[in-house]
Design a protein around this motif. Structure first.
Motif, mmCIF file in Angstrom:
data_model
loop_
_atom_site.group_PDB
_atom_site.id
_atom_site.type_symbol
_atom_site.label_atom_id
_atom_site.label_comp_id
_atom_site.label_asym_id
_atom_site.label_seq_id
_atom_site.Cartn_x
_atom_site.Cartn_y
_atom_site.Cartn_z
ATOM 1 N N GLN A 34 0.822 -1.205 0.000
ATOM 2 C CA GLN A 34 0.000 0.000 0.000
ATOM 3 C C GLN A 34 0.863 1.266 0.000
ATOM 4 O OE1 GLN A 34 -2.319 0.521 3.580
ATOM 5 N NE2 GLN A 34 -3.837 1.754 2.529
ATOM 6 N N GLN A 35 1.983 1.222 0.722
ATOM 7 C CA GLN A 35 2.866 2.394 0.763
ATOM 8 C C GLN A 35 3.465 2.658 -0.618
ATOM 9 O OE1 GLN A 35 2.349 3.881 3.678
ATOM 10 N NE2 GLN A 35 1.264 1.956 4.081
ATOM 11 N N TYR A 36 3.912 1.591 -1.273
ATOM 12 C CA TYR A 36 4.479 1.764 -2.621
ATOM 13 C C TYR A 36 3.418 2.254 -3.607
ATOM 14 C CZ TYR A 36 9.025 -0.297 -1.509
ATOM 15 O OH TYR A 36 10.277 -0.539 -0.993
ATOM 16 N N ARG A 37 2.203 1.771 -3.459
ATOM 17 C CA ARG A 37 1.130 2.249 -4.341
ATOM 18 C C ARG A 37 0.865 3.728 -4.125
ATOM 19 N NH1 ARG A 37 -2.869 -2.975 -3.948
ATOM 20 N NH2 ARG A 37 -1.801 -4.188 -5.557
ATOM 21 N N GLN A 38 0.903 4.147 -2.850
ATOM 22 C CA GLN A 38 0.688 5.569 -2.566
ATOM 23 C C GLN A 38 1.811 6.441 -3.117
ATOM 24 O OE1 GLN A 38 -0.338 6.321 1.553
ATOM 25 N NE2 GLN A 38 -1.855 4.684 1.547
ATOM 26 N N LEU A 39 2.968 5.827 -3.350
ATOM 27 C CA LEU A 39 4.065 6.545 -4.000
ATOM 28 C C LEU A 39 3.858 6.611 -5.517
ATOM 29 C CD1 LEU A 39 7.116 5.173 -2.002
ATOM 30 C CD2 LEU A 39 6.349 7.551 -2.092
ATOM 31 N N GLY A 40 2.803 5.948 -5.999
ATOM 32 C CA GLY A 40 2.487 5.984 -7.421
ATOM 33 C C GLY A 40 3.280 5.011 -8.265
ATOM 34 N N LEU A 41 3.828 3.982 -7.633
ATOM 35 C CA LEU A 41 4.666 3.020 -8.352
ATOM 36 C C LEU A 41 3.818 1.853 -8.859
ATOM 37 C CD1 LEU A 41 7.572 3.182 -5.812
ATOM 38 C CD2 LEU A 41 7.560 4.149 -8.107
ATOM 39 N N THR A 42 3.966 1.552 -10.138
ATOM 40 C CA THR A 42 3.130 0.510 -10.751
ATOM 41 C C THR A 42 3.576 -0.893 -10.372
ATOM 42 O OG1 THR A 42 4.504 0.598 -12.746
ATOM 43 C CG2 THR A 42 2.509 1.955 -12.719
ATOM 44 N N ASP A 43 4.831 -1.048 -9.965
ATOM 45 C CA ASP A 43 5.327 -2.374 -9.583
ATOM 46 C C ASP A 43 5.330 -2.551 -8.059
ATOM 47 O OD1 ASP A 43 7.302 -0.471 -9.285
ATOM 48 O OD2 ASP A 43 8.928 -1.738 -10.030
ATOM 49 N N ALA A 44 4.303 -2.028 -7.417
ATOM 50 C CA ALA A 44 4.216 -2.054 -5.948
ATOM 51 C C ALA A 44 4.261 -3.472 -5.399
ATOM 52 C CB ALA A 44 2.940 -1.345 -5.483
ATOM 53 N N ASP A 45 3.644 -4.429 -6.094
ATOM 54 C CA ASP A 45 3.645 -5.817 -5.615
ATOM 55 C C ASP A 45 5.073 -6.361 -5.538
ATOM 56 O OD1 ASP A 45 0.913 -5.636 -5.547
ATOM 57 O OD2 ASP A 45 0.563 -6.991 -7.228
ATOM 58 N N ASP A 46 5.833 -6.165 -6.615
ATOM 59 C CA ASP A 46 7.212 -6.667 -6.652
ATOM 60 C C ASP A 46 8.096 -5.936 -5.649
ATOM 61 O OD1 ASP A 46 6.502 -8.416 -8.665
ATOM 62 O OD2 ASP A 46 7.150 -7.072 -10.275
ATOM 63 N N LEU A 47 7.918 -4.637 -5.545
ATOM 64 C CA LEU A 47 8.716 -3.861 -4.593
ATOM 65 C C LEU A 47 8.444 -4.298 -3.150
ATOM 66 C CD1 LEU A 47 8.380 -0.360 -6.251
ATOM 67 C CD2 LEU A 47 10.515 -1.632 -5.952
ATOM 68 N N ALA A 48 7.177 -4.581 -2.844
ATOM 69 C CA ALA A 48 6.833 -5.022 -1.489
ATOM 70 C C ALA A 48 7.467 -6.379 -1.188
ATOM 71 C CB ALA A 48 5.316 -5.081 -1.332
ATOM 72 N N LEU A 49 7.411 -7.291 -2.148
ATOM 73 C CA LEU A 49 8.046 -8.605 -1.954
ATOM 74 C C LEU A 49 9.549 -8.455 -1.734
ATOM 75 C CD1 LEU A 49 6.259 -10.883 -4.574
ATOM 76 C CD2 LEU A 49 6.280 -11.193 -2.092
ATOM 77 N N THR A 50 10.182 -7.603 -2.519
ATOM 78 C CA THR A 50 11.624 -7.386 -2.378
ATOM 79 C C THR A 50 11.953 -6.773 -1.024
ATOM 80 O OG1 THR A 50 11.853 -7.121 -4.766
ATOM 81 C CG2 THR A 50 13.620 -6.224 -3.409
#
Length: 199
Positions: free
Chosen positions: A145-161
């Motif tokens: 959710q934090q990555y999505r709020q940053l407007g990043l389209t690859d939020a799922d992958d970033l969260a896993l990493t």
């Protein structure tokens, strides 16, 4: 003492005793693991007679479930505090700071939820492996959710990493008994978050 105070006190005592048992269970399981922990260990840590434990929890698995609920409660309290920060990047940095703040404990015992996940996954029965996975998924969802709020389209992958990096640094810190791994890897994660801000 009035009748209403007499009625409230036993319930309050029972609630406090159950709370001590749950807190002690989470701590002892983190320090010793599920298989090495006995009901007597938990009772001793909670300062509760062993026989009283069975009034609240019929089996050790019920205690493990309570410890998992405690992990979720602690995670919810932490993310609620972080949610007060206006910027999602700062929230993620705050999470990293909380991890680094626990570096000495992590170096000794590992991540409380991660170590439980590994241990419970090796059991043939019970379904507790799925329950511990839900605690990890809860954190993963918050990070996503934090990555999505940053407007990043690859939020799922970033969260896993991101969560993978935490579990990796926790494991290495514990295996090598080196809390500074948490500090160094936490600083690296923060640099990566700062770099995202410049994209």
């Amino acid at each position: 003492m009035t009748d209403s105070k007499k009625l409230r006190r036993p319930r309050t005592d029972a609630t406090a005793k159950r709370r001590r048992l749950v807190t002690a269970t989470a701590q002892v399981l983190h320090e010793q693991g599920v298989e090495r922990t006995t009901i007597a260990d938990i009772a001793r840590a909670a300062d509760v007679p062993v026989g009283n434990v069975y009034y609240y929890f019929k089996t050790k698995d019920e205690l493990v479930e309570a410890a998992l609920a405690e992990h979720t409660k602690q995670l919810d309290a932490l993310t609620a505090r972080l949610d007060q920060l206006p910027d999602p990047r700062e929230r993620l940095k705050g999470l990293i700071g909380a991890w680094i703040g626990q570096r000495d404990t992590t170096a000794r015992y590992g991540c409380p939820t991660g170590t439980l996940a590994v241990e419970l996954d090796k059991r043939a029965e019970g379904g507790l492996d799925l329950a511990v996975g839900q605690v990890i998924r809860h954190l993963l969802d918050w990070v996503r959710q934090q990555y999505r709020q940053l407007g990043l389209t690859d939020a799922d992958d970033l969260a896993l990493t991101f969560i993978g990096a935490y579990q990796g640094m926790s494991l290495l810190s514990s295996a090598l008994r080196d809390p500074e791994i948490m500090t160094r890897e936490g600083a690296r994660l923060i640099r990566e978050l700062d770099a995202l801000a410049q994209d």
